[in-house]
Design an enzyme around this catalytic site. Sequence first.
Site, short mmCIF file in Angstrom:
data_model
loop_
_atom_site.label_atom_id
_atom_site.label_comp_id
_atom_site.label_asym_id
_atom_site.label_seq_id
_atom_site.Cartn_x
_atom_site.Cartn_y
_atom_site.Cartn_z
NE ARG A 1 -4.17 1.83 0.82
CZ ARG A 1 -5.07 2.23 0.04
NH1 ARG A 1 -5.02 1.62 -1.14
NH2 ARG A 1 -6.19 2.80 0.42
CB THR B 1 -8.89 -0.33 -8.62
OG1 THR B 1 -8.69 0.74 -7.83
CG2 THR B 1 -8.26 -1.51 -7.84
CB THR C 1 -5.52 0.66 -6.69
OG1 THR C 1 -6.23 1.78 -7.01
CG2 THR C 1 -4.88 0.78 -5.37
CD GLU D 1 -4.74 4.05 -3.36
OE1 GLU D 1 -5.78 3.84 -3.18
OE2 GLU D 1 -4.18 3.98 -4.35
CG ASP E 1 -8.46 5.17 -0.72
OD1 ASP E 1 -9.38 5.81 -1.27
OD2 ASP E 1 -8.06 4.15 -1.25
CB SER F 1 -7.23 -0.16 0.89
OG SER F 1 -7.52 -0.85 -0.26
CB SER F 2 -12.88 -0.92 0.23
OG SER F 2 -13.01 0.48 0.64
N GLY G 1 -13.58 -0.82 -7.22
CA GLY G 1 -14.82 -0.41 -7.27
C GLY G 1 -15.24 0.36 -5.90
N GLY G 2 -13.82 0.82 -5.30
CA GLY G 2 -13.70 1.73 -4.14
C GLY G 2 -14.31 1.01 -3.12
O1 DON Z 1 -7.90 1.22 -1.90
C1 DON Z 1 -9.01 1.16 -2.19
O2 DON Z 1 -10.24 0.92 -1.51
C2 DON Z 1 -9.38 2.35 -3.19
N1 DON Z 1 -8.27 3.31 -3.31
C3 DON Z 1 -9.44 1.31 -4.38
C4 DON Z 1 -10.18 2.29 -5.55
C5 DON Z 1 -10.84 1.61 -6.56
O3 DON Z 1 -11.26 0.55 -6.36
C6 DON Z 1 -11.55 2.24 -7.47
N2 DON Z 1 -12.38 1.26 -8.41
N3 DON Z 1 -12.99 1.43 -9.12
#
Ligand code: DON
Length: 596
Positions: A127, A417, A435, A454, A457, A481-482, A502-503
Amino acid sequence: MRLRLRNRKRQRPGAAALGAALFLAFALPGAALAQDVARPAPERTTQIRGDARQPVRAKDWMVVAAHPLAAEAGAGVLRKGGSAIDAMVAVQLVLGLVEPQSSGLGGGAFLLYWDAGQKKLTSLDGRETAPSAATPELFLDDKGEPLKFFDAVIGGRSVGVPGTPRLLEAAHRRWGKLAWAELFEPAIRLAEEGFEPTPRLVTLAGEAAESLSRQESAKTYFVDALGAAVSSGEPLKNLAYAETLKLLQAGGADAFYAGPVAESIVGAVTRFADNPGVMRLQDLAGYEVKEREPVCAAYRVFKVCGMGPPSSGGVSVGQILGLLAPFDLAELSPDMAATWRLIGDAMRLAFADRGRYLADTDFVPAPIKGLLDPDYLAGRAKLLEGDGRLENVEAGTPEWDHALNFAPDAAIEFPSTSHFVIVDRDGNIVSMTTTIENGFGSRLMVRGFLLNNELTDFSFASHEDGVSVANRVEPGKRPRSSMAPTIVLEDGAPVLAIGSPGGSRIIPYVAEALIAFLDWGMNVEEAVALPHVANRFGTFDLEAGTRAEDLAPGLAALGYEVKVTDLNSGLHAIAIGPDGLAGGADPRREGVAIGE
Ligand code: DON
């Protein structure tokens, strides 16, 4: 509706398989969701393939990744006897070229790895970290108010110290078979000879043209060169990326974290006039990959394992499943609002705990064991009994020998991502989510690759009512993160590897696909194509253009706010069974499964 409470044996296809099949049959009408431009500039869905495809099947090895050229690079490595980790390096380096908006050298990643010989799971945390000069005020304005999201994203302020190059090297040192230098060849060749940009890259770069034009290097590549390649039909070359790859090929990850590449990164971050960051050379020199204990949750006869903090992915997916364990989902059809009432409220409960407790545990304590404790989850699951919607959802009080309490988090997340899965001929498995955060990250390009954003986040607000937020910015800390790279075990052996972008919706996407596969008896392709129904904070998100829209009246009648919207996953999965491997690639993106 009355739900029977019982422990269920593995049962596939489930009793709800017919409902599941019907739900899926109408799910992919081919309506391009590209028209849905409600959201500004994140990496959104650019296509939905209309065919309900069958999984790709193979005997010996398989790779599923978000771009055919990346999957082919991994396949080439596996074909000549390379390990899953060798293939991972090749896949990541090609993704950084052909899907640069999503991941790359300038970003971070989490790797979940199954070592078939040792029968052991390991997770590596690559990360991004906050620079040593970053403070909790990083995303606050002069008046102490949180910045607007894109004001924070674009420029140097949001850039965390990248982790992906060190992660590739650390994993290769432990589990690689082929020479490091060899794994760079496919990406270098493609960068020098050029490749055809996919519709997704072209569309997304077009939409982000304004923000990409704020930095000269990003404009030169993503606006000028990409535009010229599209209009001439010539392949798109990235010679700067090829040069960077050659430096790493010869000098290892050190060639990224010190010397000219590191100097270029620091220069781009600190000299971006509008919105500079505070990264210094010593931040890069000091970057470390961390081995973390994988987080595993029992679910029926399975063990669902994933990534622990600084990701919330493993804990939150595990909590959702743990909350649902007392209910017989196999008896419930995915085309019933009542089914999603139950699943959605379980998601809400998990998100309430996530917002309160989860962050980088090197900086703040978190009750990981308590959050996944079966008794705690069984107690919380009682809230889900009955037929009605949960009115108020609050974080629970898991057992914890710590007195600190945290305020709910205020992080904003938008999509980009990539997730890929690899199984090699020895049965080793890679499940990796990688990502640069937002589509095109910070929009800063350095030596042929994009720098992440990043750090957004982190929670922008550091405190609420005088109580500190666990996921606030701190020097050297990793933003929560997710990302949820997942491997499911049954009787100690892997049966499924899966994950998604997908965030924060990664958590519902992965949880839904697991339910589809484990409870509803869908195959991997059906499970990743299942229309999305997600609830994180109260509102039900229903995937536009799919049969999920039909759930709107039923959910609204239960009292939920409902939003029909573009839901851009990129679920990639491999099922491992007695008959071999089956791969599924999300029809919402451009990925493929390749295996032999
Ligand atoms: O680490 C995370 O959870 C986010 N930065 C990931 C970003 C993400 O999955 C965007 N997606 N479509």
